[in-house]
Structure formats: structure tokens, C-alpha cells
Write a protein that holds these residues in place. Structure first.
Motif, PDB file in Angstrom:
ATOM      1  N   MET A  84       0.845  -1.189   0.000  1.00 33.27           N
ATOM      2  CA  MET A  84       0.000   0.000   0.000  1.00 33.27           C
ATOM      3  C   MET A  84       0.881   1.239   0.000  1.00 33.27           C
ATOM      4  O   MET A  84       0.697   2.164  -0.801  1.00 33.27           O
ATOM      5  N   GLY A  85       1.888   1.232   0.897  1.00 34.16           N
ATOM      6  CA  GLY A  85       2.820   2.361   0.985  1.00 34.16           C
ATOM      7  C   GLY A  85       3.553   2.562  -0.333  1.00 34.16           C
ATOM      8  O   GLY A  85       3.707   3.694  -0.807  1.00 34.16           O
ATOM      9  N   VAL A  86       3.972   1.431  -0.935  1.00 27.86           N
ATOM     10  CA  VAL A  86       4.700   1.514  -2.202  1.00 27.86           C
ATOM     11  C   VAL A  86       3.826   2.169  -3.261  1.00 27.86           C
ATOM     12  O   VAL A  86       4.261   3.066  -3.990  1.00 27.86           O
ATOM     13  N   LEU A  87       2.559   1.742  -3.308  1.00 26.62           N
ATOM     14  CA  LEU A  87       1.660   2.280  -4.336  1.00 26.62           C
ATOM     15  C   LEU A  87       1.390   3.763  -4.118  1.00 26.62           C
ATOM     16  O   LEU A  87       1.363   4.544  -5.070  1.00 26.62           O
ATOM     17  N   VAL A  88       1.200   4.151  -2.843  1.00 25.72           N
ATOM     18  CA  VAL A  88       0.962   5.566  -2.549  1.00 25.72           C
ATOM     19  C   VAL A  88       2.138   6.389  -3.046  1.00 25.72           C
ATOM     20  O   VAL A  88       1.976   7.407  -3.740  1.00 25.72           O
ATOM     21  N   GLN A  89       3.338   5.901  -2.726  1.00 23.76           N
ATOM     22  CA  GLN A  89       4.540   6.604  -3.161  1.00 23.76           C
ATOM     23  C   GLN A  89       4.612   6.691  -4.683  1.00 23.76           C
ATOM     24  O   GLN A  89       4.951   7.730  -5.240  1.00 23.76           O
ATOM     25  N   LEU A  90       4.300   5.575  -5.340  1.00 25.62           N
ATOM     26  CA  LEU A  90       4.389   5.523  -6.801  1.00 25.62           C
ATOM     27  C   LEU A  90       3.441   6.525  -7.451  1.00 25.62           C
ATOM     28  O   LEU A  90       3.816   7.259  -8.361  1.00 25.62           O
ATOM     29  N   ILE A  91       2.201   6.536  -6.951  1.00 22.03           N
ATOM     30  CA  ILE A  91       1.206   7.430  -7.555  1.00 22.03           C
ATOM     31  C   ILE A  91       1.650   8.873  -7.401  1.00 22.03           C
ATOM     32  O   ILE A  91       1.614   9.678  -8.329  1.00 22.03           O
ATOM     33  N   LYS A  92       2.131   9.178  -6.205  1.00 24.54           N
ATOM     34  CA  LYS A  92       2.585  10.537  -5.901  1.00 24.54           C
ATOM     35  C   LYS A  92       3.766  10.904  -6.818  1.00 24.54           C
ATOM     36  O   LYS A  92       3.808  11.983  -7.422  1.00 24.54           O
ATOM     37  N   ARG A  93       4.730   9.975  -6.899  1.00 26.25           N
ATOM     38  CA  ARG A  93       5.946  10.271  -7.650  1.00 26.25           C
ATOM     39  C   ARG A  93       5.667  10.423  -9.149  1.00 26.25           C
ATOM     40  O   ARG A  93       6.217  11.304  -9.804  1.00 26.25           O
ATOM     41  N   LEU A  94       4.789   9.549  -9.668  1.00 25.05           N
ATOM     42  CA  LEU A  94       4.456   9.638 -11.093  1.00 25.05           C
ATOM     43  C   LEU A  94       3.815  10.977 -11.411  1.00 25.05           C
ATOM     44  O   LEU A  94       4.100  11.599 -12.432  1.00 25.05           O
ATOM     45  N   ASN A  95       2.953  11.409 -10.504  1.00 32.76           N
ATOM     46  CA  ASN A  95       2.279  12.686 -10.705  1.00 32.76           C
ATOM     47  C   ASN A  95       3.283  13.834 -10.694  1.00 32.76           C
ATOM     48  O   ASN A  95       3.252  14.724 -11.542  1.00 32.76           O
ATOM     49  N   GLU A  96       4.231  13.772  -9.756  1.00 34.43           N
ATOM     50  CA  GLU A  96       5.192  14.868  -9.662  1.00 34.43           C
ATOM     51  C   GLU A  96       6.194  14.823 -10.804  1.00 34.43           C
ATOM     52  O   GLU A  96       6.509  15.847 -11.412  1.00 34.43           O
ATOM     53  N   ALA A  97       6.706  13.624 -11.098  1.00 35.69           N
ATOM     54  CA  ALA A  97       7.788  13.516 -12.076  1.00 35.69           C
ATOM     55  C   ALA A  97       7.290  13.725 -13.501  1.00 35.69           C
ATOM     56  O   ALA A  97       7.943  14.383 -14.305  1.00 35.69           O
ATOM     57  N   LEU A  98       6.113  13.160 -13.818  1.00 32.91           N
ATOM     58  CA  LEU A  98       5.657  13.206 -15.209  1.00 32.91           C
ATOM     59  C   LEU A  98       4.576  14.257 -15.432  1.00 32.91           C
ATOM     60  O   LEU A  98       4.151  14.477 -16.557  1.00 32.91           O
ATOM     61  N   GLY A  99       4.113  14.883 -14.354  1.00 31.46           N
ATOM     62  CA  GLY A  99       3.055  15.874 -14.507  1.00 31.46           C
ATOM     63  C   GLY A  99       1.745  15.268 -14.960  1.00 31.46           C
ATOM     64  O   GLY A  99       0.957  15.886 -15.660  1.00 31.46           O
ATOM     65  N   LEU A 100       1.500  13.995 -14.598  1.00 27.20           N
ATOM     66  CA  LEU A 100       0.271  13.308 -14.986  1.00 27.20           C
ATOM     67  C   LEU A 100      -0.924  13.891 -14.260  1.00 27.20           C
ATOM     68  O   LEU A 100      -0.827  14.292 -13.109  1.00 27.20           O
ATOM     69  N   THR A 101      -2.046  13.884 -14.943  1.00 25.96           N
ATOM     70  CA  THR A 101      -3.302  14.156 -14.272  1.00 25.96           C
ATOM     71  C   THR A 101      -3.824  12.814 -13.774  1.00 25.96           C
ATOM     72  O   THR A 101      -3.877  11.858 -14.542  1.00 25.96           O
ATOM     73  N   ALA A 102      -4.154  12.751 -12.502  1.00 25.34           N
ATOM     74  CA  ALA A 102      -4.557  11.455 -11.961  1.00 25.34           C
ATOM     75  C   ALA A 102      -5.932  11.544 -11.332  1.00 25.34           C
ATOM     76  O   ALA A 102      -6.289  12.556 -10.729  1.00 25.34           O
ATOM     77  N   VAL A 103      -6.717  10.496 -11.527  1.00 27.71           N
ATOM     78  CA  VAL A 103      -7.989  10.369 -10.829  1.00 27.71           C
ATOM     79  C   VAL A 103      -7.902   9.105  -9.992  1.00 27.71           C
ATOM     80  O   VAL A 103      -7.655   8.025 -10.525  1.00 27.71           O
ATOM     81  N   VAL A 104      -8.055   9.240  -8.696  1.00 24.52           N
ATOM     82  CA  VAL A 104      -7.977   8.082  -7.813  1.00 24.52           C
ATOM     83  C   VAL A 104      -9.363   7.829  -7.245  1.00 24.52           C
ATOM     84  O   VAL A 104      -9.938   8.705  -6.601  1.00 24.52           O
ATOM     85  N   VAL A 105      -9.877   6.646  -7.527  1.00 26.24           N
ATOM     86  CA  VAL A 105     -11.154   6.269  -6.945  1.00 26.24           C
ATOM     87  C   VAL A 105     -10.855   5.339  -5.794  1.00 26.24           C
ATOM     88  O   VAL A 105     -10.133   4.354  -5.961  1.00 26.24           O
ATOM     89  N   SER A 106     -11.339   5.665  -4.609  1.00 28.53           N
ATOM     90  CA  SER A 106     -10.940   4.841  -3.467  1.00 28.53           C
ATOM     91  C   SER A 106     -11.858   5.093  -2.290  1.00 28.53           C
ATOM     92  O   SER A 106     -12.551   6.102  -2.222  1.00 28.53           O
ATOM     93  N   HIS A 107     -11.881   4.147  -1.359  1.00 27.96           N
ATOM     94  CA  HIS A 107     -12.505   4.460  -0.093  1.00 27.96           C
ATOM     95  C   HIS A 107     -11.516   4.284   1.060  1.00 27.96           C
ATOM     96  O   HIS A 107     -11.907   4.221   2.214  1.00 27.96           O
ATOM     97  N   ASP A 108     -10.225   4.202   0.715  1.00 30.09           N
ATOM     98  CA  ASP A 108      -9.206   4.183   1.762  1.00 30.09           C
ATOM     99  C   ASP A 108      -8.834   5.627   2.090  1.00 30.09           C
ATOM    100  O   ASP A 108      -8.061   6.273   1.391  1.00 30.09           O
ATOM    101  N   ILE A 109      -9.464   6.121   3.150  1.00 32.81           N
ATOM    102  CA  ILE A 109      -9.429   7.555   3.408  1.00 32.81           C
ATOM    103  C   ILE A 109      -8.024   8.085   3.655  1.00 32.81           C
ATOM    104  O   ILE A 109      -7.576   9.047   3.034  1.00 32.81           O
ATOM    105  N   LYS A 110      -7.318   7.421   4.580  1.00 33.20           N
ATOM    106  CA  LYS A 110      -6.034   7.962   5.025  1.00 33.20           C
ATOM    107  C   LYS A 110      -5.063   8.071   3.849  1.00 33.20           C
ATOM    108  O   LYS A 110      -4.493   9.129   3.592  1.00 33.20           O
ATOM    109  N   GLU A 111      -4.927   6.963   3.107  1.00 34.24           N
ATOM    110  CA  GLU A 111      -3.965   6.940   2.007  1.00 34.24           C
ATOM    111  C   GLU A 111      -4.351   7.943   0.931  1.00 34.24           C
ATOM    112  O   GLU A 111      -3.513   8.663   0.397  1.00 34.24           O
ATOM    113  N   THR A 112      -5.645   7.989   0.637  1.00 36.65           N
ATOM    114  CA  THR A 112      -6.077   8.848  -0.451  1.00 36.65           C
ATOM    115  C   THR A 112      -5.884  10.321  -0.085  1.00 36.65           C
ATOM    116  O   THR A 112      -5.376  11.108  -0.874  1.00 36.65           O
TER     117      THR A 112
END
Lengths: 154, 270, 260
Positions: free
Chosen positions: B178-206
Motif C-alpha cells: 500500500m505504501g509503495v503504491l501511494v509513493q508511486l502514484i505521488k511520484r508519477l504525478n510529480e515527475a511526469l506531470g500526470l493528471t490522476a484520478v484516484v477512486v478509493s474508499h481508503d481515506i487515510k492513504e487517499t
């Protein structure tokens, strides 16, 4: 995309086997010969009664296959059966004009076929000619009827 | 152009059978940001992603991506648009007949005519980004759930999309992946300037990675705002969801007749 | 009563809708420009659908040919017509048994596997993700399987006939002592290549299309749960068997029944 040589070989063999099988069915099972089917000429003959003769029946001469019946229709001028035969082309120009055609039966209950026998006329048959001397099929019921009426009259 | 939102959802209505899932949902998803769509399970969050990806057609309303109405596009134009989108599925959805390398290479092979060495370099780069360069020869069946999702992520970003849709990326993951994925999503967004839509009900991580959050319930947008503003939202329903309280305005019980009557009412109905 | 008629009407509409959907599905997946990539995918399916079904089809063909010869001999010998054995074996195989039995075996062996495979790809969202990547799953997943089935079954049918005729030869000639000249000779005199082999192949092509179509459509259209997959697999076998047998009657009536 990785390609597996054994798989390609397998499919190739599979398709080759299919083609060979079809060739087997053609040559060995249906008795097709490799000569082109266009090597034929047609002659026609009228019969008073063809009995159970069917299209694709054999045409023989002295027991040897020399052709096939290609069509059977009713001749409305004479109300008899008009049979069209395809004969091997190498016989063209070799059969005398007065060749006779008879409808014969293979065995007692077997299929019916046409038997040709050569006459003595020096003139020969060519494509599209009509055989005049024909002999109809033997119909078993008629034979029995004749036999019975002969018995009675005797 | 840079300031217009990448995805605009206007007054979306959708129902499945007799059940109304959306009753007028409107969203704006800004470029280069992580937008989270949250809500209790069963509110159709995945359905919303499928509507954005034009796999489903709404009863009414419009979805525009970069100004194009996705549901009015021809099949060809839609497939061209989808080239600019990546989607990470809940199950990973890796192609089971291809190995990890080929899965990531798949979009490249389909959409580009790059020579083989270049494809190899790109695939290894993407796999390196998700930390699975060493697993390139494994088949999907040999991967753990977390690894499968990371490979799927590498595949989703193989064509460097502008927009990436994450469908429940954290569901069923152990804390580490979970931690790895959170980091990955964050890093991809910062590094590549991606627009991301995250659908989730995991409040803390999201909430920890989102720039902006929409909360959906009962087929409507119930609340929206930055994570910080939602945390202190006064609305009872929002605070129940954000703080994860078991009962409140969103009831714990599925609608039913009175419990006492139901118990005594034997015999007639079940 | 009115309720029953309404239910009948609804079922009719649903049937018509399913037919329309599957027809559209067939048209969309079968038509399209072939590519190198597609050729490779087709090749792989040929292996899966065709080559791997070869063993069961050939073994069945051999046994059916042997049984035909055995049964036929006991009947024909009563009429003293055992020379017609080759003709009987060949005609029943070419016209009926090879196309029909091969299609039934194919539905059980390859059709059900196709349904389950596509169904599983649907259940694990592989088809959806393919669509999101911008690849049409009809083209990429369904079309190669459809074409592989369409090409494989006629080849399998040829194999079935050949092996069956050989099986008949083994029993009739080698074991029961029919003269081998009359086995082949009678066969050659009565089998017509176009009329018998050709029509048998035509039947087989029709069956191939119908069976693969049913199989891939059932896989593509199923409800993506484990129960849905098992139901769709069963439906594939049941529907294809019924379709093959029903169509066989129609085709036989048209081809050999003088209905032409």
C-alpha cells in the motif's frame, strides 16, 4: 512477441495433412483421375425407358469405364428419355455411327449403367451426335408380367 | 488552455436496471493534479471511471476530456483518445497469456512502430520505475497481488498518458505494498506531470496524496474540497465518512422493517 | 393465460435481441484487415483449437470407421452384397458422420475451452483493459479464434474421413476378408468428389462457423462470475450440439434429399 518454431511447424503440418487428406479423398476414394475433365465429348441417346438410371452413372464399353451420364431429361417430341453422356475424348472419331447403347444392371439388384457396343459403320461419332440404336432398361416387373402371360396363353 | 480542466463531467445521470446510480454528478478534474473520488462502497465509483473512459454510456449528461465529448466520438476517435489515457484496474487485468515484459510492451507494440531495442529500453524504464525490472520474465500467475498491480501500473504508463485513472488502487493490499503504491502514484504525478484520478474508499492513504477530493454518495456529489478543508467539514455525513464512524447519517443497516416486528413476524414472509 | 403469452412474447424478444447482438458481434469481429500480428495470433489459436483437437478426432474417426465396417458387413452379407462395404463406409462417413461427429467433438473439446478462456479474460477485466489501451478485443481476442475454428474444423473433418475409411478397410478387408479391390473399387465407382466429398466439406464449413461463433459469443457475452463461466461453457456445448444436428438435417435435405 515470441514465436515458437515448434508451434508454427505443428500448425503447418496440420494444414498440410488436411490438404493431403483431401487429395486422398479425391484420388483414392472418389476415383478422380488427374486428367482434366474437359477431355470429353458428349453424345446423346434416346431410350424408351431408362428404369433406374441416374445422372453420374457409369458408361462402359466391354466392361471398361469410358464415361459418365451427365444429364437425363424427358424428350417431349417423342415422350421418351433423352440421356446425355460424356465420353473420354480419345474415343472421339473411333466409335462407329451405329454404336448401340443399352441400359444394363450390375448384378440382380445393383446399380444401372450404360453399356456401349460398337457396330460396323465406317462413319464415326463426333461431339453432339445422337445414338439411334438403343436398348431400354430391363424392368423386372415387366419381365415377370410377360412371363406370366406367356404361361397363361400356353 | 492550460487552465481549463482536463476532464469535465456535467450533470451525469446513469442507472442500471431500475437502480439509479448517478443523479446529476458534476466534476472538474484539473490538469497535473491528483483528484480523488471517494465514497462508501456501492456508490458507483468504478462506474464513474467507466463512464469517463466511455465504456459505458450515460442516460443523460456529458463527459468531456480535453474539450471532446467522449460519448459522441466515433469508435476510431475514441480509441485514439484512449491512447492518451491509462487505467489501472482493481484486479490488475494483466494479460494472462503474456509475461510481465510483454504486458508492459503491449501498448507500445500496438500503438507505435518503434524498433525492438527501443521498446526494450522503454519497457525496462517503466519496470524500473515500479521496481520490478527483475521480474520481467515472470508470468502474471506468478506475481503477488501487489506486484501485479505495479506491473499493471507500468503498463498503464507505458505510452506516457496525460490522464491516468486508478480504480481502487489500495484495496486488498498489505501495508507495505500500500505504501509503495501511494509513493508511486505521488511520484508519477510529480515527475511526469500526470493528471490522476484516484477512486478509493481508503481515506487515510487517499487524503495523503490527493490535491482535491470529491465525496460521492446517493448518486450525487456530497462534498468537495481540499483534504484539509474536508477534515474539518461540519456536515455530519462528510465527517462520518472522513473519520470512519460506523453509524450516523449514513446508516449502518440496510433499509428494513423494524427489527422487533421482523423477529416476531414469523411464518408469513422471509 | 395472458401472462403466459406475455412471457412468451418477452422470451421471443430476448431471443431476437440475442440473435441480433451475436450477428453484429460476428460481423464486427470477422471483418477486418489481416495483419502480421493477427496472422501470428491466428497461428497460435490454430495450434490450440486445431492441432490439439487432432488426436481425439482421429482416434474417434478410426473407431467409427471400424464399427461401421463391422455393422455394415453383418447386414450386407445377408444380401450377398459385402463388396458394397467400401461404398457404404465411405458414403456414410463423407456425407454424415465425419462432418457431424467431428463438429460435436470439436464443440466439446475446443468450443468449451474457447468460451471458458474468453470468459475468464472478461472476468479478470482483461478485455476491458484492452479496450482502455485502445485495442479492440473483438479484433485481437475474438477474431483469431473465430478464424482458427473456421479453418480447423474442415481439416479435422477431412482427417476424420480418411482415418475412418482406413479403419473400415482394416476391419472389412484385413479382418473380415472382403476383397480389397472391391472395397476400393466400389467406393470409387459410387463416391462423387463434388457431390459427396464437396458437400460434406460444405457442411463442415457451416458447422465450423456455427460452433465457433456460438463458443466465442458465449464467452464474450457471459456474466463474469465463476457461475456465469460454467453456465456459458455448458451452453456452448448444448447449443452447438443442437445447432449442428438441426442444421445437419436441413443441409442434408437440401443437398441429398432432392430438395434442390
Amino acid at each position: 512477441m515470441k514465436r515458437s518454431k515448434t508451434m508454427e511447424l505443428g500448425v503447418g503440418l496440420f494444414m498440410l495433412a488436411g490438404i493431403l487428406g483431401l487429395v486422398f479423398l479425391g484420388l483414392r476414394v472418389s476415383g478422380l483421375s488427374l486428367s482434366a475433365p474437359s477431355d470429353t465429348f458428349t453424345v446423346q441417346a434416346n431410350f424408351a425407358n431408362i428404369g433406374g438410371l441416374k445422372p453420374r452413372a457409369r458408361v462402359t464399353m466391354a466392361g471398361v469405364n469410358v464415361g459418365r451420364v451427365s444429364a437425363i431429361e424427358l424428350d417431349t417430341d417423342w415422350y421418351d428419355a433423352r440421356v446425355t453422356m460424356e465420353l473420354n475424348a480419345d474415343l472421339e472419331g473411333r466409335l462407329s455411327r451405329d454404336t448401340t447403347a443399352a441400359i444394363l444392371t450390375a448384378g440382380l439388384l445393383g446399380e444401372q449403367y450404360i453399356g456401349l457396343s460398337v457396330g460396323g459403320d465406317p462413319e464415326t461419332l463426333s461431339d453432339g451426335d445422337t445414338l439411334t440404336d438403343t436398348q431400354s432398361a430391363l424392368v423386372l416387373e415387366e419381365l415377370i408380367q410377360q412371363f406370366v402371360s406367356n404361361m397363361v396363353s400356353n | 488552455m492550460k487552465d481549463t480542466p482536463l476532464v469535465e463531467v456535467d450533470d451525469l445521470h446513469f442507472s442500471r436496471g431500475d437502480k439509479e446510480i448517478f443523479r446529476g454528478v458534476s466534476l472538474r478534474i484539473p490538469r497535473g493534479k491528483i483528484t480523488a473520488i471517494m465514497g462508501p462502497s456501492g456508490t458507483g465509483k468504478t462506474t464513474l471511471l467507466k463512464l469517463i473512459g466511455a465504456q459505458l454510456v450515460p442516460d443523460a449528461g456529458r463527459v468531456r476530456i480535453d474539450g471532446q465529448d467522449v460519448h459522441a466520438l466515433s469508435r476510431k476517435a475514441l480509441f485514439r483518445l484512449r491512447r492518451r489515457m491509462g487505467m489501472l484496474f482493481q484486479s490488475g487485468a494483466l494479460f494472462s497469456d503474456l509475461d510481465v515484459f510483454e504486458n508492459v510492451a503491449f501498448p507500445l507494440r500496438v500503438h507505435t512502430d518503434l524498433p525492438e531495442p527501443m521498446i526494450r529500453d522503454l519497457v525496462l524504464m517503466k519496470l524500473q520505475a515500479v521496481g520490478l525490472r527483475g521480474a520481467r520474465h515472470l508470468t502474471p500467475a506468478e506475481l503477488s497481488g501487489g506486484m501485479a498491480r505495479r506491473v499493471a501500473l507500468a503498463r498503464a504508463i507505458a505510452l506516457d498518458p496525460e490522464l491516468i485513472l486508478y480504480d481502487e488502487p489500495f484495496v486488498g493490499q498489505d501495508p507495505i505494498s500500500m505504501g509503495v503504491l501511494v509513493q508511486l502514484i505521488k511520484r508519477l504525478n510529480e515527475a511526469l506531470g500526470l493528471t490522476a484520478v484516484v477512486v478509493s474508499h481508503d481515506i487515510k492513504e487517499t487524503l495523503s496524496i490527493a490535491d482535491y477530493v470529491y465525496v460521492i454518495a446517493d448518486g450525487q456529489v456530497m462534498a468537495e474540497g481540499t483534504p484539509a478543508s474536508l477534515d474539518v467539514d461540519q456536515d455530519a455525513r462528510v465527517s462520518q465518512f472522513v473519520h470512519g464512524e460506523p453509524d450516523g447519517p449514513v446508516p449502518f443497516h440496510y433499509p428494513a422493517v423494524d427489527f422487533y416486528r421482523d423477529i416476531l413476524d414469523t411464518g408469513e414472509r422471509r | 393465460m395472458i401472462r403466459r403469452i406475455t412471457a412468451l412474447g418477452r422470451q421471443g424478444c430476448e431471443l431476437l435481441e440475442a440473435l441480433g447482438r451475436s450477428g453484429l458481434f460476428l460481423a464486427q469481429s470477422a471483418v477486418g484487415r489481416p495483419s502480421r500480428e493477427g496472422l501470428f495470433l491466428w497461428l497460435r489459436q490454430m495450434h490450440f483449437v486445431g492441432v490439439l483437437s487432432l488426436a481425439i478426432v482421429l482416434v474417434s474417426g478410426l473407431f467409427i470407421g471400424m464399427v461401421l465396417a463391422l455393422q455394415g458387413y453383418t447386414i450386407l452379407v445377408d444380401f450377398g452384397a459385402e463388396q458394397a462395404l467400401g461404398q457404404m463406409v465411405a458414403l456414410s462417413l463423407l456425407r454424415e458422420l465425419a462432418p457431424v461427429v467431428a463438429a460435436l467433438l470439436f464443440a466439446g473439446r475446443a468450443g468449451s475451452a474457447l468460451t471458458a478462456e474468453i470468459g475468464l479474460m472478461k472476468a479478470t477485466e482483461q478485455l476491458t483493459s484492452m479496450e482502455m489501451i485502445g485495442v479492440d478485443p473483438l479484433r485481437r481476442v475474438v477474431a483469431p479464434r473465430l478464424w482458427a475454428g473456421f479453418v480447423s474444423l474442415p481439416i479435422l473433418t477431412v482427417g476424420f474421413s480418411v482415418v475412418g475409411i482406413y479403419g473400415g478397410f482394416l476391419v472389412g478387408v484385413e479382418w473380415l476378408g472382403v476383397f480389397d479391390g472391391s472395397y476400393w473399387g466400389n467406393m470409387q465407382a459410387s463416391v462423387d468428389f463434388i457431390g459427396d466429398v464437396g458437400n460434406g466439406m460444405l457442411k463442415s464449413l457451416v458447422f465450423a462457423l456455427v460452433v465457433t461463433w456460438i463458443a466465442v459469443f458465449q464467452g464474450y457475452d457471459l456474466i463474469p462470475t465463476s457461475e456465469g463461466i460454467s453456465r456459458a461453457t455448458t451452453r456452448t456445448v448444448v447449443y452447438s450440439s443442437l445447432a449442428v444436428l438441426g442444421l445437419d438435417f436441413v443441409l442434408t435435405a437440401v443437398m441429398f434429399g432432392g430438395l434442390s
